[in-house]
Design an enzyme around this catalytic site. Structure first.
Site, PDB file in Angstrom:
ATOM      1  N   ARG A  43       0.868  -1.174   0.000  1.00 28.62           N
ATOM      2  CA  ARG A  43       0.000   0.000   0.000  1.00 28.62           C
ATOM      3  C   ARG A  43       0.907   1.228   0.000  1.00 28.62           C
ATOM      4  O   ARG A  43       1.714   1.418   0.925  1.00 28.62           O
ATOM      5  CB  ARG A  43      -0.934   0.005   1.206  1.00 28.62           C
ATOM      6  CG  ARG A  43      -1.914   1.182   1.267  1.00 28.62           C
ATOM      7  CD  ARG A  43      -2.909   0.949   2.409  1.00 28.62           C
ATOM      8  NE  ARG A  43      -3.892   2.003   2.550  1.00 28.62           N
ATOM      9  CZ  ARG A  43      -3.860   2.947   3.497  1.00 28.62           C
ATOM     10  NH1 ARG A  43      -2.861   2.974   4.384  1.00 28.62           N
ATOM     11  NH2 ARG A  43      -4.806   3.855   3.572  1.00 28.62           N
ATOM     12  N   ASN A  62      -7.076   8.170   2.505  1.00 31.30           N
ATOM     13  CA  ASN A  62      -6.719   7.611   3.803  1.00 31.30           C
ATOM     14  C   ASN A  62      -7.543   8.244   4.927  1.00 31.30           C
ATOM     15  O   ASN A  62      -7.674   9.470   4.999  1.00 31.30           O
ATOM     16  CB  ASN A  62      -5.233   7.858   4.073  1.00 31.30           C
ATOM     17  CG  ASN A  62      -4.754   7.219   5.357  1.00 31.30           C
ATOM     18  OD1 ASN A  62      -4.694   6.000   5.482  1.00 31.30           O
ATOM     19  ND2 ASN A  62      -4.434   8.048   6.355  1.00 31.30           N
ATOM     20  N   GLU A  63      -8.107   7.408   5.802  1.00 30.57           N
ATOM     21  CA  GLU A  63      -8.785   7.843   7.030  1.00 30.57           C
ATOM     22  C   GLU A  63      -9.540   9.162   6.801  1.00 30.57           C
ATOM     23  O   GLU A  63      -9.232  10.192   7.402  1.00 30.57           O
ATOM     24  CB  GLU A  63      -7.754   7.977   8.156  1.00 30.57           C
ATOM     25  CG  GLU A  63      -7.055   6.668   8.445  1.00 30.57           C
ATOM     26  CD  GLU A  63      -5.983   6.751   9.518  1.00 30.57           C
ATOM     27  OE1 GLU A  63      -5.780   7.836  10.100  1.00 30.57           O
ATOM     28  OE2 GLU A  63      -5.334   5.713   9.795  1.00 30.57           O
ATOM     29  N   HIS A 104      -8.713   0.254   9.921  1.00 29.94           N
ATOM     30  CA  HIS A 104      -7.387   0.411  10.502  1.00 29.94           C
ATOM     31  C   HIS A 104      -7.470   0.046  11.976  1.00 29.94           C
ATOM     32  O   HIS A 104      -8.306   0.576  12.703  1.00 29.94           O
ATOM     33  CB  HIS A 104      -6.891   1.846  10.321  1.00 29.94           C
ATOM     34  CG  HIS A 104      -6.656   2.219   8.892  1.00 29.94           C
ATOM     35  ND1 HIS A 104      -6.158   3.444   8.500  1.00 29.94           N
ATOM     36  CD2 HIS A 104      -6.825   1.507   7.741  1.00 29.94           C
ATOM     37  CE1 HIS A 104      -6.040   3.481   7.183  1.00 29.94           C
ATOM     38  NE2 HIS A 104      -6.452   2.321   6.701  1.00 29.94           N
ATOM     39  N   TYR A 115      -5.807  -0.032  15.473  1.00 32.22           N
ATOM     40  CA  TYR A 115      -4.811   0.409  16.452  1.00 32.22           C
ATOM     41  C   TYR A 115      -5.427   0.246  17.846  1.00 32.22           C
ATOM     42  O   TYR A 115      -5.946  -0.805  18.180  1.00 32.22           O
ATOM     43  CB  TYR A 115      -4.359   1.836  16.145  1.00 32.22           C
ATOM     44  CG  TYR A 115      -3.576   1.933  14.850  1.00 32.22           C
ATOM     45  CD1 TYR A 115      -2.283   1.428  14.755  1.00 32.22           C
ATOM     46  CD2 TYR A 115      -4.128   2.519  13.711  1.00 32.22           C
ATOM     47  CE1 TYR A 115      -1.555   1.495  13.570  1.00 32.22           C
ATOM     48  CE2 TYR A 115      -3.418   2.596  12.520  1.00 32.22           C
ATOM     49  CZ  TYR A 115      -2.132   2.086  12.452  1.00 32.22           C
ATOM     50  OH  TYR A 115      -1.424   2.152  11.273  1.00 32.22           O
ATOM     51  N   GLU A 144      -4.433  -0.992   7.702  1.00 30.10           N
ATOM     52  CA  GLU A 144      -3.318  -0.623   8.558  1.00 30.10           C
ATOM     53  C   GLU A 144      -3.508  -1.288   9.909  1.00 30.10           C
ATOM     54  O   GLU A 144      -4.636  -1.452  10.380  1.00 30.10           O
ATOM     55  CB  GLU A 144      -3.263   0.891   8.801  1.00 30.10           C
ATOM     56  CG  GLU A 144      -2.839   1.739   7.638  1.00 30.10           C
ATOM     57  CD  GLU A 144      -2.729   3.217   8.028  1.00 30.10           C
ATOM     58  OE1 GLU A 144      -2.823   4.056   7.123  1.00 30.10           O
ATOM     59  OE2 GLU A 144      -2.547   3.521   9.226  1.00 30.10           O
ATOM     60  N   TRP A 190       1.316  -1.424   9.090  1.00 33.67           N
ATOM     61  CA  TRP A 190       1.953  -0.105   9.057  1.00 33.67           C
ATOM     62  C   TRP A 190       3.223  -0.180   9.894  1.00 33.67           C
ATOM     63  O   TRP A 190       3.155  -0.553  11.062  1.00 33.67           O
ATOM     64  CB  TRP A 190       1.020   0.969   9.620  1.00 33.67           C
ATOM     65  CG  TRP A 190       1.619   2.340   9.464  1.00 33.67           C
ATOM     66  CD1 TRP A 190       2.536   2.949  10.273  1.00 33.67           C
ATOM     67  CD2 TRP A 190       1.361   3.254   8.388  1.00 33.67           C
ATOM     68  NE1 TRP A 190       2.876   4.179   9.783  1.00 33.67           N
ATOM     69  CE2 TRP A 190       2.171   4.395   8.622  1.00 33.67           C
ATOM     70  CE3 TRP A 190       0.558   3.220   7.251  1.00 33.67           C
ATOM     71  CZ2 TRP A 190       2.173   5.497   7.767  1.00 33.67           C
ATOM     72  CZ3 TRP A 190       0.555   4.325   6.409  1.00 33.67           C
ATOM     73  CH2 TRP A 190       1.361   5.447   6.669  1.00 33.67           C
TER      74      TRP A 190
END
Length: 545
Positions: free
Chosen positions: A85, A162-163, A229, A231, A258, A287
């Site tokens: 990516r 992105n995001e 994503h 996290y 990610e 990531w």
């Protein structure tokens, strides 16, 4: 990813994940559409033009900030990745990656036999991050560099932005995403499109999860993949399994665009992320390769872009259990191991069924043939003309699990070769599961993990105390009339009055001998909160600890 290289500040912190009642996903209805010329989505799976099921195994590379590190693509490939990516900029926040540069990135991906996921990073945290731009603006960028992407539909996936929303105004994500998809389709983009979740990519408010079906239906090509994503919001196995499981159950395509092993907003459960994506056959992109700053340098997989200096995170994702080296398969478009073989195997022999129970069936079929060798078989369930891969194997037999009692299923089998060519399907076999049955011995541990006025959270551990594996199960028990399950992870609940029935999720269906799985849930109540005293697994009474 929220964190910029050293020259750029970090975005504001994430709002804490809200755990509670989760609204169910809408079930996907695929609109009529022309078959795409490259990657395509079918029954919630990402397929190559050849029909090969493609599962991303790769990492993110911050190209727009480190354009002189294009050699990193070769290093990433050498570690076993099948996808990269690539971070690009529309020029709104960082130096624009122009058409020539995008064309070079695509050429380098192809030279290194990588699938290229290209993303515009300038949308990160729109509505909250200063300078962030809209998805519409990102779509304009893609239209501006379209000549570099035309004809690359079987090598390139376009990750629109992105995001694209932070934690302010994120409810606009659904309309904004639909509009951006339509703008690109109107401009002639035939590529598979990828869309990131809001809330800095982590979707803690479940905006993407609960609106994914309508967004997918809004794509006239029915060729959109969703990216979450993971996290700090995804710091428990239950959250990870529930989120991904809901997309799989709804046949909505999902990848983890990610994730890391640690983060400033919490400690993601990377072991579960890797294990569950393997179990569900979902893609992931860690990531990131190198170059992180702003206090999260620990997310570098290699030190200073040196492939010989793997960090602990790099060792984990590349060489650890369920990591890239162990699970990555090169895209069939590159003719893996076959010298450009384009001839599919013969169709397998017609499957036959045996050992049919209420929740599983054993299928056996005749071997296919191929000049370069058959590498595996895909068992597909056929319903109303649509097909869904239920299991893959290198053998000529497989046990299909997670079936519903007293239900008819039709199955067929495809063969695959080393180049990813897929055979014609076998003749079909129809299986009718039994109305009930028993398993080996079982034991249940039930506990209340939290409670509050009007509700509580519970956990059920199901242990297989027998000598053989349980493959697919249904667990039943009785609640007082005032207790109602409101949400569950690890299984799919049904409740009629006080009677509760829980069917296994795909990732909890198999319980090895002496092994166990855990089902968690939230429930409402008006009175006291007594624990159930009797449980049955596939109709057989279990010991209660």
């Amino acid at each position: 990813m929220r964190v910029r290289p050293p020259a750029f500040p970090r975005a504001a912190g994430l709002v804490a994940a809200v755990l509670g009642l989760l609204l169910p996903l809408l079930v996907l209805t695929t609109p009529a559409h022309a078959a795409p010329s490259g990657f395509r989505v079918q029954n919630g799976r990402l397929l190559e033009a050849s029909g090969n099921d493609f599962v991303m195994r790769g990492v993110n590379h911050a190209h727009t900030w480190y354009a002189d590190r294009i050699s990193s693509l070769a290093h990433i490939k050498a570690k076993g990745a099948n996808t990269v990516r690539v971070v690009l900029s529309s020029g709104d926040r960082w130096t624009r990656n122009d058409t020539a540069d995008v064309a070079n990135v695509v050429a380098q991906c192809k030279q290194n036999r990588l699938i290229c996921v290209l993303e515009v990073h300038d949308t990160t945290g729109y509505g909250e991050q200063s300078g962030a731009v809209t998805l519409s603006r990102a779509a304009d960028y893609w239209i501006g560099v379209q000549s570099a992407l035309a004809g690359q539909e079987d090598h390139v996936i376009v990750n629109i932005g992105n995001e694209p929303h932070g934690n302010t105004g994120y409810t606009a994500w659904t309309a904004d995403t639909k509009a951006a998809i339509q703008k690109l389709r109107d401009a002639g983009f035939d590529h598979t499109l990828m869309v990131d979740a809001p809330n800095w990519g982590q979707d803690w408010a479940f905006t993407m999860r609960d609106n994914a079906a309508s967004v997918f239906a809004a794509d006239p090509d029915a060729n959109t993949v969703f990216s979450i994503h993971m996290y700090g919001v995804f710091d428990t196995a239950a959250e990870i399994s529930d989120y991904l499981g809901r997309f799989v159950s709804a046949k909505l395509p999902i990848v983890i665009g990610e994730f890391g092993h640690n983060h400033s907003d919490g400690n993601p459960d990377e072991d579960t992320i890797l294990a569950v994506t393997r179990q569900l056959g979902l893609g992931y992109l860690g990531w990131s390769w190198s170059g992180n700053g702003g206090g999260v340098e620990y997310l570098d997989m290699v030190t200073d872009f040196d492939p010989a200096r793997l960090t602990s995170w790099g060792e984990r994702i590349f060489d650890g259990a369920d990591g890239i080296a162990a699970t990555s398969e090169e895209a069939a478009v590159y003719g893996s191991g076959s010298g450009g073989d384009t001839t599919p195997p013969t169709a397998p022999g017609a499957p036959s069924a045996s050992a049919v129970t209420a929740s599983s069936a054993r299928l056996t079929w005749g071997a296919a043939t191929d000049a370069n060798g058959v590498t595996g078989y895909d068992v597909v369930r056929i319903s109303g003309g649509a097909e869904s891969v239920v299991t893959s194997t290198a053998d000529t037999s497989a046990t299909v699990t997670g079936l519903t009692a007293a239900t008819s299923y039709t199955f067929a089998v495809y063969a695959r070769d080393a180049a990813g060519n897929r055979s014609p399907r076998s003749a079909t076999v129809t299986v009718t599961t039994s109305s009930g049955g028993t398993t080996g011995a079982c034991a249940i541990a039930y506990r209340v993990t939290n409670e509050w006025p009007g509700g509580f959270q519970g956990e059920v551990t199901v242990r297989n105390t027998g000598g053989s594996a349980v493959n697919g199960w249904t667990l039943t028990w009785s609640f007082p009339a005032d207790q109602r399950i409101t949400n569950m992870w690890g299984g799919t609940p049904a409740q009629s009055g006080s009677e509760v029935s829980v069917a296994s999720a795909p990732y909890t269906a198999s319980i090895p001998a002496s092994g166990s799985v855990v089902v968690g849930f939230t429930a409402s109540r008006t009175g006291t909160n007594p624990s159930p005293t009797a449980f049955a697994l596939n109709g057989a009474a279990c010991a209660v600890a």
